[in-house]
Design a protein around this motif. Structure first.
Motif, PDB file in Angstrom:
ATOM      1  N   ASN A  68       0.832  -1.198   0.000  1.00 27.03           N
ATOM      2  CA  ASN A  68       0.000   0.000   0.000  1.00 27.03           C
ATOM      3  C   ASN A  68       0.873   1.258   0.000  1.00 27.03           C
ATOM      4  OD1 ASN A  68      -1.980  -2.028   1.795  1.00 27.03           O
ATOM      5  ND2 ASN A  68      -2.996  -0.799   0.251  1.00 27.03           N
ATOM      6  N   VAL A  69       2.029   1.184   0.651  1.00 28.88           N
ATOM      7  CA  VAL A  69       2.955   2.320   0.667  1.00 28.88           C
ATOM      8  C   VAL A  69       3.751   2.355  -0.631  1.00 28.88           C
ATOM      9  CG1 VAL A  69       4.926   3.371   1.842  1.00 28.88           C
ATOM     10  CG2 VAL A  69       3.133   2.246   3.179  1.00 28.88           C
ATOM     11  N   ILE A  70       4.338   1.224  -0.989  1.00 28.10           N
ATOM     12  CA  ILE A  70       5.213   1.169  -2.160  1.00 28.10           C
ATOM     13  C   ILE A  70       4.448   1.447  -3.450  1.00 28.10           C
ATOM     14  CG2 ILE A  70       6.714  -0.341  -3.519  1.00 28.10           C
ATOM     15  CD1 ILE A  70       7.396  -1.787  -0.898  1.00 28.10           C
ATOM     16  N   GLY A  71       3.206   0.946  -3.543  1.00 23.34           N
ATOM     17  CA  GLY A  71       2.447   1.085  -4.779  1.00 23.34           C
ATOM     18  C   GLY A  71       1.549   2.298  -4.841  1.00 23.34           C
ATOM     19  N   TYR A  72       0.975   2.715  -3.702  1.00 27.51           N
ATOM     20  CA  TYR A  72      -0.022   3.786  -3.722  1.00 27.51           C
ATOM     21  C   TYR A  72       0.593   5.174  -3.819  1.00 27.51           C
ATOM     22  CZ  TYR A  72      -3.888   0.602  -2.639  1.00 27.51           C
ATOM     23  OH  TYR A  72      -4.836  -0.388  -2.695  1.00 27.51           O
ATOM     24  N   ILE A  73       1.815   5.354  -3.279  1.00 26.57           N
ATOM     25  CA  ILE A  73       2.465   6.666  -3.408  1.00 26.57           C
ATOM     26  C   ILE A  73       2.762   6.973  -4.882  1.00 26.57           C
ATOM     27  CG2 ILE A  73       4.585   7.952  -2.895  1.00 26.57           C
ATOM     28  CD1 ILE A  73       4.525   6.773  -0.097  1.00 26.57           C
ATOM     29  N   PRO A  74       3.377   6.052  -5.638  1.00 30.03           N
ATOM     30  CA  PRO A  74       3.550   6.327  -7.077  1.00 30.03           C
ATOM     31  C   PRO A  74       2.231   6.505  -7.821  1.00 30.03           C
ATOM     32  CG  PRO A  74       5.000   4.551  -6.383  1.00 30.03           C
ATOM     33  CD  PRO A  74       4.071   4.821  -5.237  1.00 30.03           C
ATOM     34  N   ALA A  75       1.194   5.756  -7.429  1.00 24.57           N
ATOM     35  CA  ALA A  75      -0.109   5.900  -8.090  1.00 24.57           C
ATOM     36  C   ALA A  75      -0.680   7.293  -7.873  1.00 24.57           C
ATOM     37  CB  ALA A  75      -1.085   4.842  -7.573  1.00 24.57           C
ATOM     38  N   ALA A  76      -0.565   7.815  -6.644  1.00 22.68           N
ATOM     39  CA  ALA A  76      -1.036   9.179  -6.361  1.00 22.68           C
ATOM     40  C   ALA A  76      -0.204  10.202  -7.136  1.00 22.68           C
ATOM     41  CB  ALA A  76      -0.954   9.457  -4.863  1.00 22.68           C
ATOM     42  N   TYR A  77       1.085   9.943  -7.243  1.00 28.04           N
ATOM     43  CA  TYR A  77       1.971  10.851  -7.995  1.00 28.04           C
ATOM     44  C   TYR A  77       1.563  10.910  -9.465  1.00 28.04           C
ATOM     45  CZ  TYR A  77       6.259  12.522 -10.242  1.00 28.04           C
ATOM     46  OH  TYR A  77       7.165  13.212 -11.015  1.00 28.04           O
ATOM     47  N   ARG A  78       1.280   9.774 -10.073  1.00 30.12           N
ATOM     48  CA  ARG A  78       0.943   9.737 -11.495  1.00 30.12           C
ATOM     49  C   ARG A  78      -0.464  10.246 -11.771  1.00 30.12           C
ATOM     50  NH1 ARG A  78       3.531   4.591 -11.068  1.00 30.12           N
ATOM     51  NH2 ARG A  78       1.492   3.596 -10.877  1.00 30.12           N
ATOM     52  N   SER A  82      -7.347  12.638  -8.282  1.00 29.36           N
ATOM     53  CA  SER A  82      -8.372  11.619  -8.497  1.00 29.36           C
ATOM     54  C   SER A  82      -8.020  10.303  -7.801  1.00 29.36           C
ATOM     55  CB  SER A  82      -8.592  11.375  -9.999  1.00 29.36           C
ATOM     56  OG  SER A  82      -7.442  10.820 -10.597  1.00 29.36           O
ATOM     57  N   TRP A  83      -6.768  10.191  -7.309  1.00 24.61           N
ATOM     58  CA  TRP A  83      -6.395   8.992  -6.555  1.00 24.61           C
ATOM     59  C   TRP A  83      -7.024   8.986  -5.155  1.00 24.61           C
ATOM     60  CZ3 TRP A  83      -5.329   4.403  -7.842  1.00 24.61           C
ATOM     61  CH2 TRP A  83      -4.767   3.491  -6.949  1.00 24.61           C
ATOM     62  N   LEU A  84      -7.810   9.995  -4.855  1.00 23.21           N
ATOM     63  CA  LEU A  84      -8.634   9.959  -3.646  1.00 23.21           C
ATOM     64  C   LEU A  84      -9.480   8.686  -3.579  1.00 23.21           C
ATOM     65  CD1 LEU A  84      -9.966  13.607  -3.235  1.00 23.21           C
ATOM     66  CD2 LEU A  84      -8.913  12.239  -1.426  1.00 23.21           C
ATOM     67  N   GLN A  85      -9.697   8.076  -4.741  1.00 24.88           N
ATOM     68  CA  GLN A  85     -10.466   6.835  -4.781  1.00 24.88           C
ATOM     69  C   GLN A  85      -9.860   5.772  -3.884  1.00 24.88           C
ATOM     70  OE1 GLN A  85      -9.793   4.218  -8.366  1.00 24.88           O
ATOM     71  NE2 GLN A  85      -8.975   6.088  -9.218  1.00 24.88           N
ATOM     72  N   SER A  86      -8.538   5.820  -3.669  1.00 24.10           N
ATOM     73  CA  SER A  86      -7.897   4.801  -2.833  1.00 24.10           C
ATOM     74  C   SER A  86      -8.447   4.827  -1.408  1.00 24.10           C
ATOM     75  CB  SER A  86      -6.381   5.001  -2.818  1.00 24.10           C
ATOM     76  OG  SER A  86      -6.040   6.256  -2.251  1.00 24.10           O
ATOM     77  N   ILE A  87      -8.808   6.011  -0.923  1.00 22.93           N
ATOM     78  CA  ILE A  87      -9.379   6.109   0.421  1.00 22.93           C
ATOM     79  C   ILE A  87     -10.774   5.496   0.436  1.00 22.93           C
ATOM     80  CG2 ILE A  87     -10.035   7.674   2.283  1.00 22.93           C
ATOM     81  CD1 ILE A  87      -8.030   9.690   1.136  1.00 22.93           C
ATOM     82  N   THR A  88     -11.545   5.813  -0.598  1.00 23.92           N
ATOM     83  CA  THR A  88     -12.934   5.342  -0.611  1.00 23.92           C
ATOM     84  C   THR A  88     -13.016   3.836  -0.814  1.00 23.92           C
ATOM     85  OG1 THR A  88     -13.057   5.944  -2.965  1.00 23.92           O
ATOM     86  CG2 THR A  88     -13.895   7.525  -1.388  1.00 23.92           C
ATOM     87  N   PHE A  89     -12.150   3.265  -1.684  1.00 21.02           N
ATOM     88  CA  PHE A  89     -12.312   1.821  -1.866  1.00 21.02           C
ATOM     89  C   PHE A  89     -11.753   1.020  -0.696  1.00 21.02           C
ATOM     90  CE2 PHE A  89      -8.070   0.782  -3.050  1.00 21.02           C
ATOM     91  CZ  PHE A  89      -7.636   1.454  -4.179  1.00 21.02           C
ATOM     92  N   MET A  90     -10.848   1.610   0.110  1.00 23.30           N
ATOM     93  CA  MET A  90     -10.447   0.930   1.338  1.00 23.30           C
ATOM     94  C   MET A  90     -11.525   1.074   2.413  1.00 23.30           C
ATOM     95  SD  MET A  90      -7.646  -0.428   0.421  1.00 23.30           S
ATOM     96  CE  MET A  90      -6.847  -1.046   1.885  1.00 23.30           C
ATOM     97  N   VAL A 293      -0.925   8.232   2.911  1.00 27.96           N
ATOM     98  CA  VAL A 293      -0.124   7.804   1.764  1.00 27.96           C
ATOM     99  C   VAL A 293      -0.491   8.629   0.528  1.00 27.96           C
ATOM    100  CG1 VAL A 293       0.219   5.888   0.142  1.00 27.96           C
ATOM    101  CG2 VAL A 293       0.345   5.480   2.606  1.00 27.96           C
ATOM    102  N   PHE A 294      -1.790   8.902   0.350  1.00 33.32           N
ATOM    103  CA  PHE A 294      -2.248   9.756  -0.756  1.00 33.32           C
ATOM    104  C   PHE A 294      -1.606  11.151  -0.667  1.00 33.32           C
ATOM    105  CE2 PHE A 294      -5.289  13.217  -1.660  1.00 33.32           C
ATOM    106  CZ  PHE A 294      -5.349  13.123  -3.037  1.00 33.32           C
ATOM    107  N   LEU A 295      -1.594  11.747   0.515  1.00 36.03           N
ATOM    108  CA  LEU A 295      -0.987  13.074   0.688  1.00 36.03           C
ATOM    109  C   LEU A 295       0.509  13.045   0.373  1.00 36.03           C
ATOM    110  CD1 LEU A 295      -2.674  14.411   3.959  1.00 36.03           C
ATOM    111  CD2 LEU A 295      -3.032  15.208   1.610  1.00 36.03           C
ATOM    112  N   ILE A 296       1.183  11.970   0.774  1.00 35.56           N
ATOM    113  CA  ILE A 296       2.617  11.856   0.491  1.00 35.56           C
ATOM    114  C   ILE A 296       2.859  11.837  -1.017  1.00 35.56           C
ATOM    115  CG2 ILE A 296       4.636  10.344   0.682  1.00 35.56           C
ATOM    116  CD1 ILE A 296       3.428   9.422   3.420  1.00 35.56           C
ATOM    117  N   GLY A 297       2.029  11.084  -1.747  1.00 32.55           N
ATOM    118  CA  GLY A 297       2.168  11.033  -3.205  1.00 32.55           C
ATOM    119  C   GLY A 297       1.918  12.381  -3.850  1.00 32.55           C
ATOM    120  N   ILE A 298       0.934  13.143  -3.333  1.00 33.74           N
ATOM    121  CA  ILE A 298       0.645  14.475  -3.870  1.00 33.74           C
ATOM    122  C   ILE A 298       1.810  15.428  -3.604  1.00 33.74           C
ATOM    123  CG2 ILE A 298      -0.855  16.494  -3.632  1.00 33.74           C
ATOM    124  CD1 ILE A 298      -2.098  14.162  -5.196  1.00 33.74           C
TER     125      ILE A 298
END
Length: 509
Positions: A68-78, A82-90, A293-298
């Motif tokens: 979740n850390v290794i994969g979600y930070i790059p996903a939020a960066y890219r 809109s990667w806010l979805q990661s919070i809602t689906f968890m 994790v989302f905030l870190i990616g942003i």
């Protein structure tokens, strides 16, 4: 993953400490428990006595991994905002749990369930439904375990700066995992989950603090820079992205909730009260973990502008190196963070392996091969076949081919097809075995066909969701067409209804 410039011997020391703590935990969990290796319930479900703290953290470790850390930070960066979805689906996973977990827990106590297939076998009384569900769930478990093995190797190699090569990292931590799981069973897994969950949460908080320091402590300024440099990452997403978001909510929400190791944690709860309190606390965790994790990616977008997809996959290592350079405190906390990430990955792997072993032992060996075998023999068979499965997956993980991506994608698409058997089967007495079988089979085939032919999504909708819609259609319409016999109605009244039988059916535990 980017190799850490500060890794080397420091990383080896931290990982060695984690390994020793895990082994000690496994030994303590099994010490003095004479029945541990003589009772399926004791070994695989901790005697169904997991209290609030252990249950909460083992549920946390089941839902969240180091990935979740290794994969979600790059996903939020890219992706951007809109990667806010990661919070809602968890978050929706917890909602789905609450749809069926309390009722399934009550039935598991009454009907003595050990594995998810026990519910399906008891509810539908059909070997073909049971066998198909076992195949789909084992597919998902093997897939998930393979992902964790690859992640362990990459993580350890990165943390130690390559001092421990990828392949040997995988072998070393597999041995550690097998040892403490053999020593303590579910208790060892749950107790190590407590340590690993705390380490991961502390590390995420410190990484976010360090990222804020690097951007000057002002999230607003960082957001303004993103708007000026990459406005598409703060723009309203197109319709197809929004559809894909909703599709992902359903896919992850229902798929993760019916993971076999997640269902077995429902069975292992000490009481319904402990289960509900654990879920109440879990409802906050997406904000504390995925949200941070989302905030870190942003925040990483203005810190490391212009990274392509391959470069963004190294983002966690890049960011950790920058944060480690702020102060010696951050240096050691980043070493601890990566140790926590490795530990969290292992905590997911050990849960998956324990569930896989229990299903082989109970659902295949005890159900179809040797129903009269002793519990000690069944546990031994589960352990041995768990080791065989790890050995086979290790050979694949040694040099993972690129084609594994399609298998990874199929994890949720395939697993979600067993969801109707749980959610509909628990409440709708008319749901019949034949339509459930054909629904699961049709849904799995459609999802697999779409994925392997390159149609992972159709207008933003995942193949697994399309398969699930077909699955539900067949289940519901087929059940209306089937006439239930008096015996079948009596069985569903006992299991699904609140009618108590004279003697509860023993599922062979």
């Amino acid at each position: 993953m980017e190799r850490l410039a500060f890794g080397g011997i420091d990383g080896i020391i931290i990982l060695s400490v984690y390994a020793m703590i895990m082994l000690l935990t496994g030994w303590l969990a099994g010490r003095g428990r004479a029945k541990l290796h003589e009772s399926l319930s004791e070994y695989f479900l901790a005697g169904k006595k997991l209290g609030l703290v252990a249950l909460f953290f083992t549920l946390f470790a089941t839902q969240y991994s180091g990935n979740n850390v290794i994969g979600y930070i790059p996903a939020a960066y890219r992706t951007g905002f809109s990667w806010l979805q990661s919070i809602t689906f968890m978050t929706i996973i917890i909602g789905v749990y609450l749809l069926f977990a309390p009722r399934l827990y009550t039935l598991s106590r009454r009907r003595k369930f050990l594995t998810p297939a026990d519910w399906i076998a008891d509810r539908f009384r059909s070997n073909r439904v049971t066998i198909l569900s076992i195949i789909l769930m084992l597919w998902a478990l093997c897939n998930y375990l393979l992902e964790q093995l690859v992640a362990i190797g990459q993580g350890v190699s990165g943390l130690t700066g390559g001092t421990i090569p990828y392949q040997w990292a995988v072998v070393a931590f597999i041995v550690v995992m097998l040892l403490y799981e053999w020593l303590g069973g579910m208790r060892a897994v749950a107790y190590t989950d407590v340590m690993q969950g705390i380490a991961l949460m502390v590390g995420i908080f410190v990484l976010l603090t360090g990222a804020l320091v690097l951007v000057g402590g002002n999230i607003t300024t960082a957001t303004q820079q993103i708007m000026e440099q990459q406005p598409e990452k703060v723009a309203v997403p197109p319709l197809e992205t929004s559809i894909n978001w909703f599709s992902m909510l359903l896919l992850v929400g229902f798929g993760a909730a019916v993971y076999p190791h997640a269902i077995q944690r429902i069975y292992a709860a000490e009481s319904e009260r402990s289960l509900k309190l654990s879920f109440a606390r879990m409802a906050w965790m997406p904000l504390i973990t995925t949200g941070l994790v989302f905030l870190i990616g942003i925040l990483a977008i203005p810190l490391f502008p212009g990274l392509d997809k391959a470069g963004s996959e190294q983002l966690v290592g890049l960011l950790v190196n920058e944060v480690a350079g702020i102060h010696p405190f951050y240096y050691w906390m980043m070493v601890l963070l990566f140790g926590g990430i490795i530990a969290a990955i292992i905590s997911t792997a050990d849960s998956v392996l324990l569930s896989l072993s229990s299903m082989v032992s109970k659902d295949i060996y005890a159900r179809f091969i040797r129903p009269d075998a002793s519990d000690r023999k069944k546990i031994l068979v589960g352990k041995v076949w768990g080791m065989i499965a790890v050995a086979v997956l290790l050979m694949i993980a040694w040099y993972p081919p690129a084609t594994l991506y399609e298998i990874f994608v199929l994890k949720f698409e395939i697993l979600i097809q067993v969801a109707p058997a749980f959610l509909l089967g628990l409440y709708w007495r008319r749901l019949a075995a034949g339509p459930v079988f054909w629904g699961m089979l049709a849904g799995a085939l459609l999802a697999g066909m779409l994925t392997f032919t390159g149609y992972e999504t159709v207008y933003g909708v995942h193949g697994g969701i399309l398969g699930l819609l077909l699955n539900v259609l067949i289940c519901v319409s087929g059940s209306f067409m089937v006439t239930q016999s008096a015996e079948e109605r009596a069985v569903t009244d006992i299991i699904v209804g609140r009618v108590e039988p004279e003697a509860s059916r023993d599922t062979g535990m």
